[in-house]
Design an enzyme around this catalytic site. Structure first.
Site, PDB file in Angstrom:
ATOM      1  CB  ALA A 133      30.026 -50.761 128.531  1.00 48.87           C
ATOM      2  CD  GLN A 142      35.574 -49.599 117.989  1.00 52.65           C
ATOM      3  OE1 GLN A 142      35.856 -48.794 117.082  1.00 52.65           O
ATOM      4  NE2 GLN A 142      35.990 -49.423 119.238  1.00 52.65           N
ATOM      5  CG  ASP A 154      31.676 -47.164 126.375  1.00 55.84           C
ATOM      6  OD1 ASP A 154      31.289 -46.506 125.387  1.00 55.84           O
ATOM      7  OD2 ASP A 154      32.166 -48.302 126.277  1.00 55.84           O
ATOM      8  CG  ASN A 200      28.824 -44.247 122.737  1.00 58.08           C
ATOM      9  OD1 ASN A 200      28.943 -45.360 123.236  1.00 58.08           O
ATOM     10  ND2 ASN A 200      28.498 -44.074 121.464  1.00 58.08           N
ATOM     11  CE  LYS A 201      35.013 -46.379 120.921  1.00 60.52           C
ATOM     12  NZ  LYS A 201      36.154 -46.501 121.853  1.00 60.52           N
TER      13      LYS A 201
HETATM   14  C1  LIG Z   1      27.057 -51.376 124.556  1.00 61.17           C
HETATM   15  S1  LIG Z   1      28.559 -50.645 124.950  1.00 61.17           S
HETATM   16  C2  LIG Z   1      29.137 -50.253 123.365  1.00 61.17           C
HETATM   17  C3  LIG Z   1      30.116 -49.133 123.404  1.00 61.17           C
HETATM   18  O1  LIG Z   1      31.447 -49.589 123.673  1.00 61.17           O
HETATM   19  C4  LIG Z   1      32.281 -49.141 122.623  1.00 61.17           C
HETATM   20  O2  LIG Z   1      33.566 -48.821 123.040  1.00 61.17           O
HETATM   21  P1  LIG Z   1      34.764 -49.888 122.818  1.00 61.17           P
HETATM   22  O3  LIG Z   1      34.534 -50.548 121.497  1.00 61.17           O
HETATM   23  O4  LIG Z   1      36.011 -49.022 122.866  1.00 61.17           O
HETATM   24  O5  LIG Z   1      34.689 -50.844 123.989  1.00 61.17           O
HETATM   25  C5  LIG Z   1      31.560 -47.927 122.078  1.00 61.17           C
HETATM   26  O6  LIG Z   1      31.706 -46.795 122.910  1.00 61.17           O
HETATM   27  C6  LIG Z   1      30.165 -48.444 122.074  1.00 61.17           C
HETATM   28  O7  LIG Z   1      29.150 -47.497 121.927  1.00 61.17           O
END
Ligand SMILES: CSC[C@H]1O[C@H](OP(=O)(O)O)[C@H](O)[C@@H]1O
Length: 369
Positions: free
Chosen positions: A55, A203, A244, A254-255
């Site tokens: 985010a 990730q 997010d 969140n993810k």
């Molecule tokens: C510090 S925000 C991290 C947050 O973003 C990730 O999503 P994405 O990799 O799809 O942008 C995930 O939700 C993380 O926790």
């Protein structure tokens, strides 16, 4: 943070003072490569295709995307077009929309001749502020880890489970969920991190493990479904994740998979913390499940994996039966009732409207509780 001893942020200006360099996170952990963004369209592509993700970093990249657009045309129409282009890239991370709103507010009233300089300055300020906010989150989260460590036998590590990547690669530097872990490790507090691989984009396995390994933090990659078992067997002292978008009442997007970890944590009496800088709070929302938009991504992200073969070559490999369709919601919402605390740059708040109002009184006048 450091990669092979050299300090990096995740985004920085090229030597020419206007191109924007980002780390290509789709190539990690096997290849450390950078991409130069020279247009707003390139910035939008980088966000949409997760060259950059997380985010805060999405917001920072979008901010520079506005500056890149205004280099070409600084008119009101061009500004609005850039805001719309970048705002349409990914729906869930509120930092994207926060950053774009901040850029618009800074620029719309300026003469066109002043806009490009002001846009680069504001994008740079967003980046510098993010670094400071995440460092402060680290300090407040360090206190939580230290408290748990003091209750454990000397030398035994604090076992921390994290989901996805909320490390420095998800922000401009330091990270959110991983910032307290880095500070605890650097302070000599023994920690061990269970890293959820985090399907489908991995990730955790690809980015959090890469970060933690580079920093020398003991960790182990686990499948997403192992966390509950580890908690049942007393092998998890705390869970810490990023977010997010968090509502004014403490509901946390969140993810995908975060909600299931929170349920397992609740069932096993494991503290479940969410680390976030305040631009990740959506003060307009009170009910996360009903109001937070959840991104649906391509099914191919589920059916295919990016990886490295035995011969060292990297590429995509199909893991699902050919022809089978896939469903790929990228986030879920953890209700505030499952959250032990929100670790912000101003301190730790209970996951509630009252808790957030105490830390951010200037933001919460009139929000539905
Ligand atoms: C510090 S925000 C991290 C947050 O973003 C990730 O999503 P994405 O990799 O799809 O942008 C995930 O939700 C993380 O926790």
């Amino acid at each position: 943070m450091k990669i092979h001893g050299r300090h990096y942020r995740t985004i920085w200006l090229d030597d020419d003072g206007w191109g924007v360099i980002v780390i290509d996170q789709t190539r990690l952990p096997f290849h450390f490569e950078t991409v130069r963004l020279a247009t707003a369209e390139a910035a939008a592509h980088a966000i949409r295709h997760m060259t950059v993700r997380g985010a805060p970093l999405i917001g920072a990249t979008a901010a520079y995307g506005v500056a890149l657009a205004l280099r070409v045309d600084a008119s009101d129409a061009a500004l609005e077009q850039a805001l719309a282009l970048l705002g349409a890239t990914r729906p869930t991370a509120v930092n994207l929309h926060w950053a774009l709103a901040r850029m618009r507010e800074r620029l719309i009233g300026l003469p066109e001749a002043e806009r490009v300089g002001a846009a680069y300055a504001e994008a740079g300020a967003i980046c510098d502020e993010d670094v400071a906010l995440c460092r402060a989150i680290g300090e407040h989260g360090l206190g939580v880890i230290r408290e748990i460590a003091e209750k454990k036998p000397a030398g035994e590590p604090v076992n921390i489970l994290t989901h996805c990547n909320a490390g420095w690669l998800a922000t401009v530097d330091w990270g959110t969920a991983l910032a307290p872990i880095y500070l605890a490790h650097d302070a000599g507090i023994p920690v061990h991190v269970w890293v959820d691989e985090t399907r489908p984009r991995n990730q955790g396995a690809a980015l959090s493990a890469y970060e933690l390994g580079s920093h020398g933090v003991p960790h182990a990659v686990i499948v997403d479904n192992a966390g509950g078992h580890l908690m049942q067997h007393g092998q998890v002292d705390m869970v810490i994740v990023g977010t997010d978008r968090t509502t004014a009442t403490g509901d946390v997007a969140n993810k995908i998979g975060t909600y299931l970890k929170a349920l397992a944590a609740k069932d096993n009496g494991v503290p479940f913390y969410v680390a976030l800088p305040s631009p990740t709070i959506d003060w307009r929302l009170a009910d996360g499940l009903k109001e937070i938009p959840i991104e649906e991504r391509a099914g191919r992200e589920v059916t295919h994996l990016f990886g490295q073969g035995e011969d060292g070559s990297t590429g995509f490999f199909q893991v699902a039966a050919p022809g089978s369709p896939a469903c790929n919601p990228a986030f879920d919402v953890t209700p505030a009732r499952l959250v032990t605390g929100l670790i912000t740059e101003r301190g730790i708040a209970p996951a509630s409207a009252e808790g957030l109002a105490r830390l951010f009184p200037e933001m919460t006048s009139g929000v539905a509780a």
